[in-house]
Design a protein around this motif. Structure first.
Motif, PDB file in Angstrom:
ATOM      1  N   ALA A  23       0.810  -1.211   0.000  1.00 44.02           N
ATOM      2  CA  ALA A  23       0.000   0.000   0.000  1.00 44.02           C
ATOM      3  C   ALA A  23       0.849   1.269   0.000  1.00 44.02           C
ATOM      4  O   ALA A  23       0.348   2.351  -0.289  1.00 44.02           O
ATOM      5  CB  ALA A  23      -0.934  -0.002   1.207  1.00 44.02           C
ATOM      6  N   ALA A  24       2.130   1.134   0.309  1.00 43.15           N
ATOM      7  CA  ALA A  24       3.009   2.312   0.333  1.00 43.15           C
ATOM      8  C   ALA A  24       3.185   2.849  -1.086  1.00 43.15           C
ATOM      9  O   ALA A  24       3.430   2.093  -2.027  1.00 43.15           O
ATOM     10  CB  ALA A  24       4.360   1.947   0.935  1.00 43.15           C
ATOM     11  N   THR A  25       3.063   4.139  -1.230  1.00 38.08           N
ATOM     12  CA  THR A  25       3.179   4.771  -2.538  1.00 38.08           C
ATOM     13  C   THR A  25       4.547   4.495  -3.152  1.00 38.08           C
ATOM     14  O   THR A  25       5.573   4.740  -2.531  1.00 38.08           O
ATOM     15  CB  THR A  25       2.974   6.296  -2.412  1.00 38.08           C
ATOM     16  OG1 THR A  25       1.701   6.536  -1.831  1.00 38.08           O
ATOM     17  CG2 THR A  25       3.063   6.968  -3.760  1.00 38.08           C
ATOM     18  N   GLY A  26       4.549   3.918  -4.347  1.00 44.49           N
ATOM     19  CA  GLY A  26       5.780   3.669  -5.083  1.00 44.49           C
ATOM     20  C   GLY A  26       6.563   2.440  -4.659  1.00 44.49           C
ATOM     21  O   GLY A  26       7.633   2.176  -5.207  1.00 44.49           O
ATOM     22  N   ALA A  27       6.066   1.665  -3.708  1.00 41.98           N
ATOM     23  CA  ALA A  27       6.819   0.518  -3.187  1.00 41.98           C
ATOM     24  C   ALA A  27       7.061  -0.544  -4.255  1.00 41.98           C
ATOM     25  O   ALA A  27       8.177  -1.033  -4.413  1.00 41.98           O
ATOM     26  CB  ALA A  27       6.101  -0.100  -1.990  1.00 41.98           C
ATOM     27  N   ARG A  28       6.022  -0.905  -4.988  1.00 45.72           N
ATOM     28  CA  ARG A  28       6.189  -1.947  -6.009  1.00 45.72           C
ATOM     29  C   ARG A  28       7.148  -1.504  -7.107  1.00 45.72           C
ATOM     30  O   ARG A  28       7.984  -2.287  -7.562  1.00 45.72           O
ATOM     31  CB  ARG A  28       4.835  -2.349  -6.585  1.00 45.72           C
ATOM     32  CG  ARG A  28       4.028  -3.176  -5.573  1.00 45.72           C
ATOM     33  CD  ARG A  28       2.661  -3.450  -6.070  1.00 45.72           C
ATOM     34  NE  ARG A  28       1.864  -2.262  -5.729  1.00 45.72           N
ATOM     35  CZ  ARG A  28       0.567  -2.150  -5.924  1.00 45.72           C
ATOM     36  NH1 ARG A  28      -0.089  -3.108  -6.501  1.00 45.72           N
ATOM     37  NH2 ARG A  28      -0.080  -1.083  -5.556  1.00 45.72           N
ATOM     38  N   ARG A  29       7.043  -0.271  -7.528  1.00 46.49           N
ATOM     39  CA  ARG A  29       7.952   0.237  -8.551  1.00 46.49           C
ATOM     40  C   ARG A  29       9.399   0.233  -8.027  1.00 46.49           C
ATOM     41  O   ARG A  29      10.318  -0.164  -8.729  1.00 46.49           O
ATOM     42  CB  ARG A  29       7.571   1.651  -8.969  1.00 46.49           C
ATOM     43  CG  ARG A  29       8.556   2.232  -9.974  1.00 46.49           C
ATOM     44  CD  ARG A  29       8.139   3.573 -10.441  1.00 46.49           C
ATOM     45  NE  ARG A  29       6.894   3.403 -11.186  1.00 46.49           N
ATOM     46  CZ  ARG A  29       6.233   4.378 -11.744  1.00 46.49           C
ATOM     47  NH1 ARG A  29       6.662   5.603 -11.664  1.00 46.49           N
ATOM     48  NH2 ARG A  29       5.115   4.137 -12.401  1.00 46.49           N
ATOM     49  N   ALA A  30       9.583   0.675  -6.796  1.00 48.10           N
ATOM     50  CA  ALA A  30      10.921   0.727  -6.217  1.00 48.10           C
ATOM     51  C   ALA A  30      11.544  -0.665  -6.146  1.00 48.10           C
ATOM     52  O   ALA A  30      12.726  -0.846  -6.447  1.00 48.10           O
ATOM     53  CB  ALA A  30      10.868   1.366  -4.829  1.00 48.10           C
ATOM     54  N   ILE A  31      10.767  -1.667  -5.771  1.00 48.71           N
ATOM     55  CA  ILE A  31      11.281  -3.033  -5.690  1.00 48.71           C
ATOM     56  C   ILE A  31      11.667  -3.531  -7.076  1.00 48.71           C
ATOM     57  O   ILE A  31      12.719  -4.132  -7.265  1.00 48.71           O
ATOM     58  CB  ILE A  31      10.262  -3.965  -5.016  1.00 48.71           C
ATOM     59  CG1 ILE A  31      10.235  -3.641  -3.522  1.00 48.71           C
ATOM     60  CG2 ILE A  31      10.603  -5.427  -5.252  1.00 48.71           C
ATOM     61  CD1 ILE A  31       9.196  -4.369  -2.748  1.00 48.71           C
ATOM     62  N   CYS A  32      10.828  -3.233  -8.066  1.00 52.20           N
ATOM     63  CA  CYS A  32      11.139  -3.649  -9.441  1.00 52.20           C
ATOM     64  C   CYS A  32      12.400  -2.965  -9.960  1.00 52.20           C
ATOM     65  O   CYS A  32      13.096  -3.503 -10.821  1.00 52.20           O
ATOM     66  CB  CYS A  32       9.963  -3.351 -10.366  1.00 52.20           C
ATOM     67  SG  CYS A  32       8.549  -4.421 -10.074  1.00 52.20           S
ATOM     68  N   GLN A  33      12.700  -1.797  -9.423  1.00 54.71           N
ATOM     69  CA  GLN A  33      13.902  -1.064  -9.820  1.00 54.71           C
ATOM     70  C   GLN A  33      15.119  -1.490  -9.007  1.00 54.71           C
ATOM     71  O   GLN A  33      16.200  -0.945  -9.192  1.00 54.71           O
ATOM     72  CB  GLN A  33      13.668   0.436  -9.701  1.00 54.71           C
ATOM     73  CG  GLN A  33      12.647   0.950 -10.689  1.00 54.71           C
ATOM     74  CD  GLN A  33      12.288   2.405 -10.470  1.00 54.71           C
ATOM     75  OE1 GLN A  33      12.418   2.948  -9.380  1.00 54.71           O
ATOM     76  NE2 GLN A  33      11.820   3.044 -11.530  1.00 54.71           N
ATOM     77  N   GLY A  34      14.935  -2.433  -8.096  1.00 50.05           N
ATOM     78  CA  GLY A  34      16.061  -2.964  -7.338  1.00 50.05           C
ATOM     79  C   GLY A  34      16.338  -2.311  -6.000  1.00 50.05           C
ATOM     80  O   GLY A  34      17.355  -2.591  -5.371  1.00 50.05           O
ATOM     81  N   CYS A  35      15.451  -1.429  -5.547  1.00 49.19           N
ATOM     82  CA  CYS A  35      15.650  -0.784  -4.252  1.00 49.19           C
ATOM     83  C   CYS A  35      15.503  -1.811  -3.124  1.00 49.19           C
ATOM     84  O   CYS A  35      14.751  -2.773  -3.243  1.00 49.19           O
ATOM     85  CB  CYS A  35      14.638   0.334  -4.056  1.00 49.19           C
ATOM     86  SG  CYS A  35      14.843   1.691  -5.211  1.00 49.19           S
TER      87      CYS A  35
END
Length: 53
Positions: A23-35
């Motif tokens: 639910a955190a804003t941008g979490a899924r994108r960040a994980i996909c980017q390797g964060c």
């Protein structure tokens, strides 16, 4: 969300899991980017050996 069945199936098939706040804003994108967000778990192989860190 993950239930006990998902955890058991992951363990039986020696799959790693990445647990994070979806639910955190941008979490899924960040994980996909390797964060490095959330917690990664591993059940190891059939003999209980964990993969190298």
């Amino acid at each position: 969300m993950m239930d006990a069945t998902a955890r058991v199936l992951a363990a039986e098939h020696h799959l790693a899991m990445h647990v994070f706040d979806a639910a955190a804003t941008g979490a899924r994108r960040a994980i996909c980017q390797g964060c490095d967000i959330g917690t990664r778990t591993s059940c190891g192989d059939a003999a209980g050996h964990l993969p190298p860190a």
